[in-house]
Every structure is written in structure tokens, then in C-alpha cells.
Design a protein around this motif. Structure first.
Motif, PDB file in Angstrom:
ATOM      1  N   ILE A   2      27.915  13.696   7.396  1.00 31.78           N
ATOM      2  CA  ILE A   2      27.179  14.804   6.790  1.00 31.78           C
ATOM      3  C   ILE A   2      28.194  15.729   6.114  1.00 31.78           C
ATOM      4  N   GLU A   3      27.922  16.122   4.891  1.00 29.24           N
ATOM      5  CA  GLU A   3      28.822  17.016   4.168  1.00 29.24           C
ATOM      6  C   GLU A   3      28.441  18.478   4.417  1.00 29.24           C
ATOM      7  N   VAL A   4      29.444  19.326   4.617  1.00 25.86           N
ATOM      8  CA  VAL A   4      29.225  20.765   4.755  1.00 25.86           C
ATOM      9  C   VAL A   4      30.302  21.521   3.985  1.00 25.86           C
ATOM     10  N   PRO A   5      29.991  22.709   3.479  1.00 18.86           N
ATOM     11  CA  PRO A   5      31.019  23.529   2.821  1.00 18.86           C
ATOM     12  C   PRO A   5      32.078  23.955   3.837  1.00 18.86           C
ATOM     13  N   CYS A   6      33.309  24.028   3.414  1.00 21.18           N
ATOM     14  CA  CYS A   6      34.397  24.444   4.299  1.00 21.18           C
ATOM     15  C   CYS A   6      34.396  25.963   4.464  1.00 21.18           C
ATOM     16  N   SER A   7      34.806  26.408   5.623  1.00 26.40           N
ATOM     17  CA  SER A   7      34.979  27.838   5.846  1.00 26.40           C
ATOM     18  C   SER A   7      36.418  28.219   5.506  1.00 26.40           C
ATOM     19  N   GLU A   8      36.746  29.494   5.663  1.00 29.55           N
ATOM     20  CA  GLU A   8      38.101  29.971   5.388  1.00 29.55           C
ATOM     21  C   GLU A   8      38.959  29.990   6.650  1.00 29.55           C
ATOM     22  N   ASP A   9      38.471  29.372   7.712  1.00 29.73           N
ATOM     23  CA  ASP A   9      39.179  29.421   8.995  1.00 29.73           C
ATOM     24  C   ASP A   9      40.502  28.674   8.984  1.00 29.73           C
ATOM     25  N   LEU A  47      33.688  15.195   5.895  1.00 26.46           N
ATOM     26  CA  LEU A  47      33.054  14.746   7.133  1.00 26.46           C
ATOM     27  C   LEU A  47      32.652  15.896   8.041  1.00 26.46           C
ATOM     28  N   LEU A  48      31.447  15.829   8.522  1.00 26.76           N
ATOM     29  CA  LEU A  48      31.013  16.739   9.579  1.00 26.76           C
ATOM     30  C   LEU A  48      30.742  15.973  10.857  1.00 26.76           C
ATOM     31  N   PHE A  49      30.012  14.882  10.757  1.00 27.68           N
ATOM     32  CA  PHE A  49      29.536  14.207  11.964  1.00 27.68           C
ATOM     33  C   PHE A  49      29.804  12.720  11.868  1.00 27.68           C
ATOM     34  N   HIS A  50      30.263  12.173  12.951  1.00 27.70           N
ATOM     35  CA  HIS A  50      30.535  10.742  13.021  1.00 27.70           C
ATOM     36  C   HIS A  50      30.103  10.266  14.398  1.00 27.70           C
ATOM     37  N   ALA A  51      29.447   9.155  14.460  1.00 25.79           N
ATOM     38  CA  ALA A  51      29.060   8.602  15.757  1.00 25.79           C
ATOM     39  C   ALA A  51      29.609   7.195  15.879  1.00 25.79           C
ATOM     40  N   TYR A  52      30.206   6.902  17.009  1.00 29.02           N
ATOM     41  CA  TYR A  52      30.770   5.581  17.240  1.00 29.02           C
ATOM     42  C   TYR A  52      30.365   5.138  18.631  1.00 29.02           C
ATOM     43  N   GLN A  53      29.932   3.890  18.756  1.00 26.14           N
ATOM     44  CA  GLN A  53      29.473   3.398  20.045  1.00 26.14           C
ATOM     45  C   GLN A  53      30.613   2.689  20.770  1.00 26.14           C
TER      46      GLN A  53
END
Length: 293
Positions: free
Chosen positions: A72-79, A95-101
Motif C-alpha cells: 500500500i502506498e502512503v505519503p511520507c512524513s517529515e519524521d 511500501l506501507l504493508f507487506h504480509a509474508y506467510q
């Protein structure tokens, strides 16, 4: 004249009756409209409550899905402005979220069969009620009756696989990432919170809460709807919540800054187990893997 007056009277009576009928009809329609609008309002309020409480707006990963990758794409913060002095510049990735089994991963929560809620293998800190107990100091030489070297090796192998997976997903070198504290097993059930530390469900940002976190990963050790109810992981985005339903062996990870405000739903029944393993780009905040001494 009488006939004329009679017509006028009759017309007046008909006019009054029509007026009353019109008012009655109007009242009925107003009542229907009120009931319909009330029902719609209740539905909207109920939906709003569900979205805010249960995060049902969008499910990123259903517990029944056997996932390989999901992004999932998200805008980056300034952190991450302060990280420009490091080789790795965080949050340049999409990348925001990744799932691996992790299909090989066996149950590893035997150490949480007590009423403890958190266990840190590095420090040995074990939460018991309002206090923390040093597990290694408590058991002393008998700690090897609780853990084995194989248990610790399994933990190290899993940590290494997660680190490599994050590095590959973000397109960085795994050697530029350092394990950071705290890393811990968590045990959550529906028992009433006794201290503020037990209130795990509040929205938070990992970088604010823990300071050194740059990447957060969660490995789930129990199944949503089978082992527990509630307890889903919720990303709190503007206008919508995005939810991850835990599944034993599933890993989700994300950058730890304010772009990923999140919370965990209250567990309604059963017990939820997970491991939190996080990484930093600052070698000064890095720690070694735990060892059995």
C-alpha cells in the motif's frame, strides 16, 4: 339564493374536508420522512461507530488469505529528515504493508502461558500485573529449564528472515538496518485493564512511543476469529481505517513514523499472541540478538 348559499356552504365544507385530508396526508408523509431519516441517521451513526471502533472500512489482509506480498502506498512524513546523514534514507519507498506467510514457524508462545502480557527476551523483562520481573534473574541457573538454545536460535532465524524481507521490499541493504529495542512477545486477552500500561488499544506512533524505531514488524502467533475475537491491527488513515486481521505466521511491517498512526482493537474473547521486532537506521541505537546465558 338558497341554492347559491347551499353551494357556498357545500363548497366550504368540501374545502375544509379537503384541507383536513391534506393536513392528515402531510402529517403521515412527515411521519414517514421522519422515521426514514431517523433510520438513515441511526445507520450512519452505527456505521461510523463500527468504522471508528472496529476499523471495517477496508481490510488489507483477511485472516483466511494466504498472502505472499501486499503493498500500500502512503505519503511520507517529515519524521525522517534527521536520517539524511545515514546511508539509508527512510520512507523513500512506496511500501506501507507487506504480509509474508512463515509456513515453517511453529508455535513459540509457551513462555507466555502465565498471565504475563509482555516478555522481552533481551532484557528478560516480564510484565506481571503492575510490575516487571527480570525473568533471568528470577530463575538464575534454572533459566535453561524454561528456554533452550534451540528456542533462541529459532528467534534469531526468524528475526533475520524478517530483516531480509524488509530490506528487499524497501530496496535497501539489510546491513544498513539494526535490530533495536524493545523487541517483545505480547499476550493480550479480554481481561480488564488494571493500569494505563495495559491499555494497548490507544492510537499511537511507534517512533514517538519508542524513539529508536524506524521499521516496525509484527509476527502473529494466533488466528483471528479462531483463537480470539477483536484484536485486529488498524492503520488510522484520513477518511478510512485499514485493517490487518492476524493469522499465525503472518508478518506485517511498516515505517514507524507519523505516516502510520495505528492501534489494536480491544480483544473481546480468547487470547492474541504476537512478536514485535523493530529496526533502526542509526547504529547507535542497535542491539545484538538475545543469547541464552
Amino acid at each position: 339564493g338558497a341554492c347559491s348559499e347551499g353551494r357556498i356552504y357545500l363548497c366550504s365544507v368540501l374545502s375544509v374536508r379537503k384541507s383536513r385530508a391534506h393536513q392528515e396526508s402531510r402529517r403521515k408523509w412527515l411521519k414517514v420522512a421522519f422515521l426514514v431519516s431517523s433510520a438513515v441517521l441511526v445507520s450512519l451513526l452505527s456505521w461510523s461507530y463500527l468504522v471508528s471502533e472496529d476499523g471495517v472500512a477496508e481490510v488489507l489482509a483477511h485472516y483466511s488469505e494466504s498472502l505472499q506480498d501486499r503493498f500500500i502506498e502512503v505519503p511520507c512524513s517529515e519524521d525522517y529528515d534527521s536520517h539524511k546523514r545515514f546511508e539509508v534514507l527512510l520512507c523513500h519507498s512506496r511500501l506501507l504493508f507487506h504480509a509474508y506467510q512463515f509456513v515453517f514457524f511453529p508455535p513459540f508462545y509457551f513462555c507466555l502461558l502465565s498471565q504475563a502480557s509482555i516478555l522481552d527476551l533481551h532484557s528478560g523483562a516480564l510484565s506481571v500485573g503492575k510490575h516487571f520481573v527480570n525473568l533471568y534473574r528470577y530463575f538464575g541457573d534454572k533459566i535453561q529449564e524454561v528456554f533452550t538454545e534451540e528456542d533462541f536460535q529459532l528467534y534469531r532465524d526468524v528475526r533475520r528472515r524478517i530483516q531480509q524481507t524488509i530490506a528487499q521490499a524497501f530496496g535497501i541493504s539489510s546491513s544498513s538496518m539494526y535490530l533495536t529495542k524493545p523487541t517483545f512477545f505480547s499476550r493480550i486477552n479480554s481481561t480488564e485493564a488494571k493500569t494505563t500500561h495495559d491499555e494497548y488499544w490507544h492510537p499511537h506512533i511507534d517512533k514517538v512511543t519508542y524513539g529508536s524505531f524506524d521499521y516496525t514488524s509484527l509476527l502473529y502467533l494466533s488466528d483471528y476469529t479462531e483463537d480470539f475475537g477483536g484484536g485486529r491491527f488498524v492503520f488510522m488513515d484520513v477518511g478510512a481505517n485499514r485493517t490487518v486481521e492476524p493469522r499465525a505466521g503472518r508478518v506485517s511491517f511498516f515505517t514507524s513514523g507519523s505516516e502510520n498512526l495505528h492501534r489494536v482493537e480491544k480483544v473481546r474473547w480468547g487470547t492474541r499472541y504476537a512478536i514485535t521486532i523493530s529496526f533502526t537506521c542509526n547504529p547507535d541505537h542497535g542491539i545484538e540478538d538475545p543469547v541464552l546465558t
